[in-house]
Design a protein around this motif. Sequence first.
Motif, PDB file in Angstrom:
ATOM      1  N   THR A   1     -17.890  59.951  40.351  1.00 47.05           N
ATOM      2  CA  THR A   1     -19.121  60.458  40.946  1.00 47.05           C
ATOM      3  C   THR A   1     -18.717  61.492  41.987  1.00 47.05           C
ATOM      4  OG1 THR A   1     -20.098  58.294  40.648  1.00 47.05           O
ATOM      5  CG2 THR A   1     -21.249  59.787  42.157  1.00 47.05           C
ATOM      6  N   ARG A   2     -19.034  62.737  41.722  1.00 45.77           N
ATOM      7  CA  ARG A   2     -18.610  63.851  42.571  1.00 45.77           C
ATOM      8  C   ARG A   2     -17.094  63.778  42.823  1.00 45.77           C
ATOM      9  NH1 ARG A   2     -21.800  64.628  47.823  1.00 45.77           N
ATOM     10  NH2 ARG A   2     -20.697  66.595  47.748  1.00 45.77           N
ATOM     11  N   GLY A   3     -16.365  63.376  41.790  1.00 48.50           N
ATOM     12  CA  GLY A   3     -14.907  63.383  41.890  1.00 48.50           C
ATOM     13  C   GLY A   3     -14.292  62.116  42.434  1.00 48.50           C
ATOM     14  N   ILE A   4     -15.133  61.147  42.806  1.00 43.70           N
ATOM     15  CA  ILE A   4     -14.635  59.893  43.395  1.00 43.70           C
ATOM     16  C   ILE A   4     -14.765  58.774  42.367  1.00 43.70           C
ATOM     17  CG2 ILE A   4     -14.843  58.297  45.369  1.00 43.70           C
ATOM     18  CD1 ILE A   4     -14.675  60.984  46.596  1.00 43.70           C
ATOM     19  N   PHE A   5     -13.727  57.959  42.239  1.00 40.69           N
ATOM     20  CA  PHE A   5     -13.805  56.790  41.355  1.00 40.69           C
ATOM     21  C   PHE A   5     -13.193  55.588  42.050  1.00 40.69           C
ATOM     22  CE2 PHE A   5     -10.186  59.501  40.246  1.00 40.69           C
ATOM     23  CZ  PHE A   5      -9.116  58.646  40.425  1.00 40.69           C
ATOM     24  N   GLY A   6     -13.439  54.404  41.486  1.00 45.88           N
ATOM     25  CA  GLY A   6     -12.883  53.178  42.072  1.00 45.88           C
ATOM     26  C   GLY A   6     -11.946  52.499  41.096  1.00 45.88           C
ATOM     27  N   ALA A   7     -11.454  51.324  41.492  1.00 48.83           N
ATOM     28  CA  ALA A   7     -10.493  50.589  40.665  1.00 48.83           C
ATOM     29  C   ALA A   7     -11.098  50.232  39.306  1.00 48.83           C
ATOM     30  CB  ALA A   7     -10.034  49.342  41.398  1.00 48.83           C
ATOM     31  N   VAL A   8     -12.387  49.912  39.286  1.00 50.08           N
ATOM     32  CA  VAL A   8     -13.013  49.489  38.028  1.00 50.08           C
ATOM     33  C   VAL A   8     -12.975  50.619  36.994  1.00 50.08           C
ATOM     34  CG1 VAL A   8     -15.196  48.780  36.947  1.00 50.08           C
ATOM     35  CG2 VAL A   8     -14.482  47.754  39.120  1.00 50.08           C
ATOM     36  N   GLU A   9     -13.406  51.811  37.415  1.00 48.18           N
ATOM     37  CA  GLU A   9     -13.416  52.966  36.491  1.00 48.18           C
ATOM     38  C   GLU A   9     -11.994  53.328  36.066  1.00 48.18           C
ATOM     39  OE1 GLU A   9     -14.898  52.802  39.425  1.00 48.18           O
ATOM     40  OE2 GLU A   9     -16.814  53.871  39.459  1.00 48.18           O
ATOM     41  N   MET A  10     -11.071  53.211  37.031  1.00 51.65           N
ATOM     42  CA  MET A  10      -9.692  53.569  36.756  1.00 51.65           C
ATOM     43  C   MET A  10      -9.067  52.585  35.761  1.00 51.65           C
ATOM     44  SD  MET A  10      -7.000  53.999  39.778  1.00 51.65           S
ATOM     45  CE  MET A  10      -5.412  53.259  39.618  1.00 51.65           C
ATOM     46  N   GLU A  11      -9.327  51.296  35.977  1.00 48.46           N
ATOM     47  CA  GLU A  11      -8.739  50.283  35.098  1.00 48.46           C
ATOM     48  C   GLU A  11      -9.316  50.366  33.694  1.00 48.46           C
ATOM     49  OE1 GLU A  11      -9.026  46.711  37.477  1.00 48.46           O
ATOM     50  OE2 GLU A  11      -7.653  47.621  38.948  1.00 48.46           O
ATOM     51  N   ALA A  12     -10.565  50.812  33.592  1.00 51.12           N
ATOM     52  CA  ALA A  12     -11.175  50.983  32.266  1.00 51.12           C
ATOM     53  C   ALA A  12     -10.451  52.075  31.477  1.00 51.12           C
ATOM     54  CB  ALA A  12     -12.656  51.329  32.416  1.00 51.12           C
ATOM     55  N   ALA A  13      -9.862  53.033  32.207  1.00 55.03           N
ATOM     56  CA  ALA A  13      -9.176  54.150  31.537  1.00 55.03           C
ATOM     57  C   ALA A  13      -7.705  53.850  31.240  1.00 55.03           C
ATOM     58  CB  ALA A  13      -9.289  55.404  32.403  1.00 55.03           C
ATOM     59  N   MET A  14      -7.162  52.811  31.881  1.00 53.39           N
ATOM     60  CA  MET A  14      -5.732  52.513  31.706  1.00 53.39           C
ATOM     61  C   MET A  14      -5.418  51.976  30.331  1.00 53.39           C
ATOM     62  SD  MET A  14      -4.583  50.586  35.109  1.00 53.39           S
ATOM     63  CE  MET A  14      -5.049  51.327  36.653  1.00 53.39           C
ATOM     64  N   ARG A  15      -4.165  52.204  29.909  1.00 54.52           N
ATOM     65  CA  ARG A  15      -3.731  51.697  28.609  1.00 54.52           C
ATOM     66  C   ARG A  15      -2.879  50.458  28.808  1.00 54.52           C
ATOM     67  NH1 ARG A  15      -5.647  55.381  24.580  1.00 54.52           N
ATOM     68  NH2 ARG A  15      -5.377  57.489  25.385  1.00 54.52           N
ATOM     69  N   PRO A  16      -3.103  49.446  27.977  1.00 56.16           N
ATOM     70  CA  PRO A  16      -2.191  48.303  28.020  1.00 56.16           C
ATOM     71  C   PRO A  16      -0.811  48.748  27.531  1.00 56.16           C
ATOM     72  CG  PRO A  16      -3.978  47.951  26.416  1.00 56.16           C
ATOM     73  CD  PRO A  16      -4.126  49.338  26.941  1.00 56.16           C
ATOM     74  N   VAL A  17       0.220  48.008  27.913  1.00 60.27           N
ATOM     75  CA  VAL A  17       1.562  48.343  27.421  1.00 60.27           C
ATOM     76  C   VAL A  17       1.629  47.919  25.957  1.00 60.27           C
ATOM     77  CG1 VAL A  17       4.033  47.937  27.690  1.00 60.27           C
ATOM     78  CG2 VAL A  17       2.565  48.076  29.711  1.00 60.27           C
ATOM     79  N   ASP A  18       1.784  48.889  25.097  1.00 61.26           N
ATOM     80  CA  ASP A  18       1.714  48.676  23.648  1.00 61.26           C
ATOM     81  C   ASP A  18       2.242  49.955  23.018  1.00 61.26           C
ATOM     82  OD1 ASP A  18       0.597  48.997  20.951  1.00 61.26           O
ATOM     83  OD2 ASP A  18      -0.720  47.310  21.405  1.00 61.26           O
ATOM     84  N   VAL A  19       3.072  49.837  21.983  1.00 57.04           N
ATOM     85  CA  VAL A  19       3.685  51.035  21.394  1.00 57.04           C
ATOM     86  C   VAL A  19       2.662  52.016  20.823  1.00 57.04           C
ATOM     87  CG1 VAL A  19       5.940  50.062  20.859  1.00 57.04           C
ATOM     88  CG2 VAL A  19       4.071  49.866  19.172  1.00 57.04           C
ATOM     89  N   HIS A  20       1.446  51.556  20.570  1.00 58.19           N
ATOM     90  CA  HIS A  20       0.439  52.454  20.014  1.00 58.19           C
ATOM     91  C   HIS A  20      -0.038  53.496  21.020  1.00 58.19           C
ATOM     92  CE1 HIS A  20       0.076  49.025  17.239  1.00 58.19           C
ATOM     93  NE2 HIS A  20      -0.287  49.945  16.363  1.00 58.19           N
ATOM     94  N   TYR A  21       0.061  53.153  22.297  1.00 64.77           N
ATOM     95  CA  TYR A  21      -0.593  53.979  23.322  1.00 64.77           C
ATOM     96  C   TYR A  21       0.384  54.875  24.073  1.00 64.77           C
ATOM     97  CZ  TYR A  21      -4.214  50.420  22.690  1.00 64.77           C
ATOM     98  OH  TYR A  21      -5.140  49.574  22.171  1.00 64.77           O
ATOM     99  N   PRO A  22      -0.131  55.999  24.564  1.00 66.20           N
ATOM    100  CA  PRO A  22       0.681  56.724  25.541  1.00 66.20           C
ATOM    101  C   PRO A  22       0.826  55.839  26.785  1.00 66.20           C
ATOM    102  CG  PRO A  22      -1.514  57.718  25.365  1.00 66.20           C
ATOM    103  CD  PRO A  22      -1.456  56.637  24.353  1.00 66.20           C
ATOM    104  N   GLN A  23       1.868  56.067  27.530  1.00 69.11           N
ATOM    105  CA  GLN A  23       2.122  55.262  28.726  1.00 69.11           C
ATOM    106  C   GLN A  23       1.372  55.872  29.918  1.00 69.11           C
ATOM    107  OE1 GLN A  23       5.461  53.078  28.787  1.00 69.11           O
ATOM    108  NE2 GLN A  23       4.089  52.120  30.269  1.00 69.11           N
TER     109      GLN A  23
END
Length: 339
Positions: free
Chosen positions: A106-128
């Motif tokens: 929101t206007r360039g600001i995000f929180g842990a929830v939005e950030m964690e939704a974008a994170m990838r689990p450690v898995d060979v399928h995903y970029p790190q």
Amino acid sequence: MIDLRSDTITLPSAEMRKVMAQAPVGDDVFSDDPTVNALEQRTAEILGKEAAVFMPSGTMTNQVAVRTHTQPGDEILLDENAHIYFYEGGGTAALSGAICRLIPGTRGIFGAVEMEAAMRPVDVHYPQSKIVCVENTTNRGGGKVWPLEKLAEVQNSARENNLIMHLDGARIWNAAAALNVTEAEIAKFFDSVSVCFSKGLGAPVGSALVGSQDFILEARRFRKQYGGGMRQAGIIAAGALYALDNHRSRLAEDHANAKAFAQGLAEIPGIEINPGDVETNIIMFGLSKMTSAELIKRLGELDTHMLAMDSRSIRAVTNLMVTEKQISEALEQIRSILS
Ligand SMILES: *Cc1c(COP(=O)(O)O)cnc(C)c1O
């Protein structure tokens, strides 16, 4: 002329030009330039970090930071409007082979929830997922300042998830002035910080990347590789050093001018703005009666200049060339054009 297009339009003062002309210089690629060395040391000190490296632009400091922190195929988490993603010519892909994962902030600001939704689990399928980049103040977010609690929240999440924290602090000076804290109190949440001397601070050229001793040593290699190793750069570093020591304390004036401009705009029929949204030196406003192109053209005829963000919204930015009187004049011009 009233120039509200950007805070990049500032010209060096007579005093700044004098210190630049007289600066002691040497070959900076050999680390022999005393003025560059002094600027790097002072910048690191202000940011509370071990070391800094001077570069020609903020795009280069950001791109060198990304290159130093990542391997090809790694992923960077950042807001969908971040300068690093939006305005750096695809540099992350071209220069680092890194992929951007966008966070809808929101206007360039995000929180842990939005950030964690974008994170990838450690898995060979995903970029790190490797770095999270924060921008403070936010450029396309209209100069919004990150609350310190929000930075702490993002940092905690980054730590838990093994992510490096990079700050695009092109306007960290404005953020610190707005919160009335030191720049170090903002920088402490980050592993690396990019800062700009030529926007609000008014130096003609220059940015710096700041971080640990080891990180900066590695960043110097990429600066050279990208063609950013400059020789007698003390001439420009002197302007940056002057700006750092003399222009930080006056940023509150730019913020007061921006606030006054926003409040004046709010009273003009046909303009859409919430003055409460203006926290630093950037003012974004909407138009209901006229297109941005038309208003910008009419203002241009009066030698007043702003930038269109889209067909119905305009951006104005206060800076050290803009006076309180010019703000009242610009308001009067807009009032008369729209009436
Ligand atoms: C201006 C800016 C930069 C870097 O710009 P350069 O023109 O390359 O110095 C980086 N990030 C943000 C948020 C900016 O506003």
